[in-house]
Design an enzyme around this catalytic site. Structure first.
Site, PDB file in Angstrom:
ATOM      1  N   ASP A   1       0.865  -1.167   0.000  1.00 36.01           N
ATOM      2  CA  ASP A   1       0.000   0.000   0.000  1.00 36.01           C
ATOM      3  C   ASP A   1       0.915   1.234   0.000  1.00 36.01           C
ATOM      4  O   ASP A   1       2.090   1.134   0.360  1.00 36.01           O
ATOM      5  CB  ASP A   1      -0.859  -0.073   1.274  1.00 36.01           C
TER       6      ASP A   1
ATOM      7  N   GLU B   1      -0.176   4.995   0.943  1.00 40.32           N
ATOM      8  CA  GLU B   1      -0.409   5.958   2.018  1.00 40.32           C
ATOM      9  C   GLU B   1      -0.475   5.260   3.374  1.00 40.32           C
ATOM     10  O   GLU B   1      -1.146   4.249   3.519  1.00 40.32           O
ATOM     11  CB  GLU B   1      -1.695   6.730   1.761  1.00 40.32           C
TER      12      GLU B   1
END
Length: 203
Positions: free
Chosen positions: A9, A11
């Site tokens: 991922d 953020e």
């Protein structure tokens, strides 16, 4: 090179949350809501676009904030070392218009994300998702072409790819998610995550 692809991922894992940074820069606290608070991404984005419209803010204002965001401390070094061990792809629900400047600061890793629909005047009018349940769908697609996946993320929308992968790890997640998903090892530092990934690759 192993047949592994590590899916990360963006953020909360490699860079700070873009919308939280923008909420602070613009002085609109309600924009601090993220997928940690609202698991329905479609609903969250439509709501955000409404808030931007109401305040007369567009892509340029968000990009001005993004220009000031730096990757998390140690993120680039972590990525560089990880990319020397296996292929890495960042799978994010963010948008190319937001992610591009951050990718430069991270040494241009591969990223799969979505795109915003922007009017000529810079108003964000909508968004186009690359595919349904993009993280899970992408991991399954990579597996279908002969790769084993390792996945790590911090949020609700990462759980699908973490569950579907050969090994999945939570990284700097919430206490609630860690409590609800005790089967996934949870790490706070890049060193711990790197060590865990190395162990999987070495098996």
């Amino acid at each position: 090179m192993s047949m592994y692809i590590t899916c990360l991922d963006l953020e909360g894992v490699l860079v700070p949350e873009i919308w939280i940074a923008f909420a602070e820069a613009s002085g609109i606290p309600e924009l601090k809501r993220t997928t940690r608070d609202e698991p329905d991404y479609d609903k969250l984005m439509k709501w955000r676009i409404g808030v931007l419209k109401e305040h007369g803010l567009g892509l340029k204002e968000i990009q001005d904030t993004i220009a000031k965001i730096e990757p998390m401390e140690g993120a680039k070094e972590f990525l560089d070392e990880l990319r020397s061990l296996c292929q890495v792809v960042i799978i994010s629900d963010t948008f190319t218009q937001f992610a591009a400047p951050l990718m430069k600061k991270l040494g241009m890793p591969s990223i799969f994300c979505n795109s915003l629909e922007v009017a000529p005047n810079g108003e964000i009018t909508g968004f186009k998702m690359r595919c349904e349940q993009s993280k899970l769908t992408t991991v399954k697609a990579l597996q279908s072409i002969g790769f084993e996946t390792i996945a790590s993320g911090d949020s609700f929308n990462d759980l699908g790819m973490i569950q579907a992968s050969k090994a999945g790890f939570l990284f700097r997640s919430t206490e609630q998610i860690k409590k609800d998903y005790p089967q996934f090892p949870a790490f706070e530092s890049y060193d711990e995550l790197l060590t865990a990934i190395k162990e999987v690759i070495a098996e």
